[in-house]
Design an enzyme around this catalytic site. Structure first.
Site, mmCIF file in Angstrom:
data_model
loop_
_atom_site.group_PDB
_atom_site.id
_atom_site.type_symbol
_atom_site.label_atom_id
_atom_site.label_comp_id
_atom_site.label_asym_id
_atom_site.label_seq_id
_atom_site.Cartn_x
_atom_site.Cartn_y
_atom_site.Cartn_z
ATOM 1 N N ALA A 148 0.922 -1.280 -0.129
ATOM 2 C CA ALA A 148 -0.109 -0.088 -0.053
ATOM 3 C C ALA A 148 0.805 1.150 -0.072
ATOM 4 O O ALA A 148 0.780 2.151 1.036
ATOM 5 C CB ALA A 148 -0.969 0.071 1.250
ATOM 6 N N HIS B 122 2.824 4.532 -0.844
ATOM 7 C CA HIS B 122 2.684 6.090 -0.758
ATOM 8 C C HIS B 122 3.975 6.754 -1.059
ATOM 9 O O HIS B 122 4.976 6.036 -0.793
ATOM 10 C CB HIS B 122 1.896 6.427 0.717
ATOM 11 C CG HIS B 122 2.259 6.343 1.779
ATOM 12 N ND1 HIS B 122 3.401 6.684 2.280
ATOM 13 C CD2 HIS B 122 1.856 5.442 3.043
ATOM 14 C CE1 HIS B 122 3.870 6.322 3.534
ATOM 15 N NE2 HIS B 122 2.789 5.359 3.888
ATOM 16 N N GLY C 222 5.681 8.282 1.386
ATOM 17 C CA GLY C 222 6.665 8.130 2.394
ATOM 18 C C GLY C 222 7.533 6.912 1.970
ATOM 19 O O GLY C 222 8.737 6.947 2.016
ATOM 20 N N HIS C 223 6.698 5.960 1.482
ATOM 21 C CA HIS C 223 7.643 4.916 1.060
ATOM 22 C C HIS C 223 8.777 5.209 0.028
ATOM 23 O O HIS C 223 9.822 4.750 -0.109
ATOM 24 C CB HIS C 223 6.755 3.697 0.755
ATOM 25 C CG HIS C 223 5.742 2.972 1.702
ATOM 26 N ND1 HIS C 223 4.569 3.280 1.747
ATOM 27 C CD2 HIS C 223 6.204 2.245 2.667
ATOM 28 C CE1 HIS C 223 3.956 2.516 2.635
ATOM 29 N NE2 HIS C 223 4.685 1.777 3.589
ATOM 30 N N GLY D 200 10.884 4.480 8.108
ATOM 31 C CA GLY D 200 10.394 5.874 8.352
ATOM 32 C C GLY D 200 10.341 6.326 9.690
ATOM 33 O O GLY D 200 10.539 5.420 10.524
ATOM 34 N N GLN E 68 9.284 1.902 16.705
ATOM 35 C CA GLN E 68 9.745 0.876 15.643
ATOM 36 C C GLN E 68 11.192 1.051 15.296
ATOM 37 O O GLN E 68 12.102 0.139 15.446
ATOM 38 C CB GLN E 68 8.745 0.748 14.456
ATOM 39 C CG GLN E 68 9.440 -0.182 13.623
ATOM 40 C CD GLN E 68 8.280 -0.457 12.422
ATOM 41 O OE1 GLN E 68 7.701 -1.091 12.422
ATOM 42 N NE2 GLN E 68 8.570 0.344 11.096
ATOM 43 N N VAL F 115 7.045 11.742 5.699
ATOM 44 C CA VAL F 115 6.498 12.594 4.686
ATOM 45 C C VAL F 115 4.828 12.958 5.077
ATOM 46 O O VAL F 115 4.292 11.862 5.593
ATOM 47 C CB VAL F 115 6.687 11.803 3.432
ATOM 48 C CG1 VAL F 115 5.972 12.627 2.010
ATOM 49 C CG2 VAL F 115 7.969 11.484 2.987
ATOM 50 N N LEU G 217 1.820 10.875 6.211
ATOM 51 C CA LEU G 217 1.324 9.695 5.012
ATOM 52 C C LEU G 217 1.417 8.327 5.695
ATOM 53 O O LEU G 217 2.383 8.098 6.546
ATOM 54 C CB LEU G 217 2.439 9.752 3.940
ATOM 55 C CG LEU G 217 2.229 11.004 2.919
ATOM 56 C CD1 LEU G 217 2.900 10.465 1.660
ATOM 57 C CD2 LEU G 217 0.871 11.542 2.907
ATOM 58 N N ARG H 152 -2.808 3.233 6.435
ATOM 59 C CA ARG H 152 -3.992 3.635 7.023
ATOM 60 C C ARG H 152 -4.952 4.583 6.702
ATOM 61 O O ARG H 152 -6.198 4.770 6.784
ATOM 62 C CB ARG H 152 -3.799 3.406 8.364
ATOM 63 C CG ARG H 152 -3.311 2.081 9.035
ATOM 64 C CD ARG H 152 -3.415 1.751 10.445
ATOM 65 N NE ARG H 152 -2.986 0.427 10.993
ATOM 66 C CZ ARG H 152 -2.008 -0.156 10.926
ATOM 67 N NH1 ARG H 152 -0.912 0.466 10.513
ATOM 68 N NH2 ARG H 152 -2.054 -1.469 11.356
HETATM 69 O O1 PAF Z 1 6.660 -0.537 9.299
HETATM 70 C C1 PAF Z 1 6.350 -1.347 8.540
HETATM 71 O O2 PAF Z 1 5.654 -1.106 7.321
HETATM 72 C C2 PAF Z 1 6.444 -2.842 9.093
HETATM 73 O O3 PAF Z 1 6.476 -2.728 10.628
HETATM 74 C C3 PAF Z 1 7.832 -3.441 8.586
HETATM 75 C C4 PAF Z 1 8.982 -2.492 9.201
HETATM 76 C C5 PAF Z 1 7.798 -3.474 7.033
HETATM 77 C C6 PAF Z 1 7.675 -4.766 9.161
HETATM 78 O O4 PAF Z 1 6.747 -5.682 8.797
#
Ligand code: PAF
Length: 278
Positions: free
Chosen positions: A32, A34, A36-37, A147, A153, A176, A184, A187
């Site tokens: 999914a 966006h 940011g990715h 991010g 995390q 972002v 972004l 969800r």
């Molecule tokens: O941040 C995420 O999208 C997830 O926690 C990750 C780091 C891809 C691990 O599944």
């Protein structure tokens, strides 16, 4: 961009690059995708000779079955947006590739996983740390990009890499945002139009709070006002809004050095998180 679904195919591609002396970056995602990715992909592209994007909706990091069931899955669109970004390999394994029958290992990071999302999402960080460790070892990447929105995390990933001596350098990239400040997130796609209009209240309240803290106002009152502002802005409830040390995540009751605000709040059925530097 090649797309592979098995660990054997991933390893074969990586072995060829290694033999040629090339450096490899990994961008772990749950799809999914966006902007940011894509900023993580661009950072990876600039840093290394080869870029792997992993796309795996990791069942072990979902604490609520309905969240896993509702998580957006848009692989065809994800492929299309990655294609022009110079990604070499898309690794989108099946659940069985990642967790074959008999799988019995959990990576559990103590300390940093307690509090905030760790309190409200039982098992989430164990599932995340387990899959991230596996993705690092499967890809053998030199660098990985995450991010900063999910700040807790990111700190956990730094810790697990150090503790398990995984030879990878982890880099956090700035969040972002939409023009109205909303971070972004995959969800965001699940927000109703009314909730989408309310959603910037989270970042707005956090940015005001960060300003007030920089001006020396007392954290307890600032955080209370920010929580009230998030609810007044249309959120149903604030799960947490905490002031923490950026690296140790220790709670702070005053600001006399670097600090970070972290929050999670519910808007209808959607849980949004955000994080800002103080
Ligand atoms: O941040 C995420 O999208 C997830 O926690 C990750 C780091 C891809 C691990 O599944």
């Amino acid at each position: 961009m090649r797309a592979v679904r098995t660990v054997a195919d991933l390893r074969a591609a990586v072995a060829g690059w290694r033999a040629a002396g090339e450096t490899i970056a990994a961008v772990p995602t749950m799809g999914a995708l966006h902007a940011g990715h894509l900023s993580l992909v661009d950072a990876a592209r600039a840093a290394c000779d080869r870029v792997i994007v992993t796309l795996f909706v990791n069942p072990r990091q979902f604490d609520r079955p309905e969240d896993l069931a509702n998580y957006p899955r848009t692989e065809d669109r994800d492929r299309a947006v990655l294609e022009p970004r110079g990604v070499d390999l898309l690794f989108s394994p099946t659940v069985d590739q990642v967790y074959p029958p008999g799988f019995a290992t959990t990576v559990s990071v103590a300390g940093l996983t307690q509090g905030m999302c760790g309190d409200f999402r039982p098992g989430h960080f164990d599932g995340m740390a387990t899959v991230v460790a596996k993705l690092f070892l499967m890809t053998g990447a030199d660098r990985a990009f995450f991010g900063e929105k999910d700040w807790q995390q990111l700190q956990i990933v730094h810790r697990l890499v150090a503790d398990l001596n995984i030879p990878i350098t982890v880099t956090g990239c700035p969040t972002v945002r939409e023009a109205d400040g909303l971070a972004l997130s995959s969800r965001n796609e699940r927000l109703s139009p009314a909730d989408r209009a309310a959603a910037p209240a989270l970042h707005r309240a956090m940015a005001h709070a960060a300003d007030a803290l920089r001006q020396g106002r007392a954290p307890a009152a600032v955080l209370d006002a920010a929580r009230a502002g998030i609810v007044a802005g249309g959120f149903d409830r604030v799960e947490y809004l905490d002031l923490r040390h950026p690296r140790t995540l220790a709670p702070l009751d005053r600001v006399d050095g670097p600090a970070r605000l972290l929050a999670a709040a519910w808007l209808g059925p959607v849980r949004l998180i955000d994080s800002v530097a103080v």
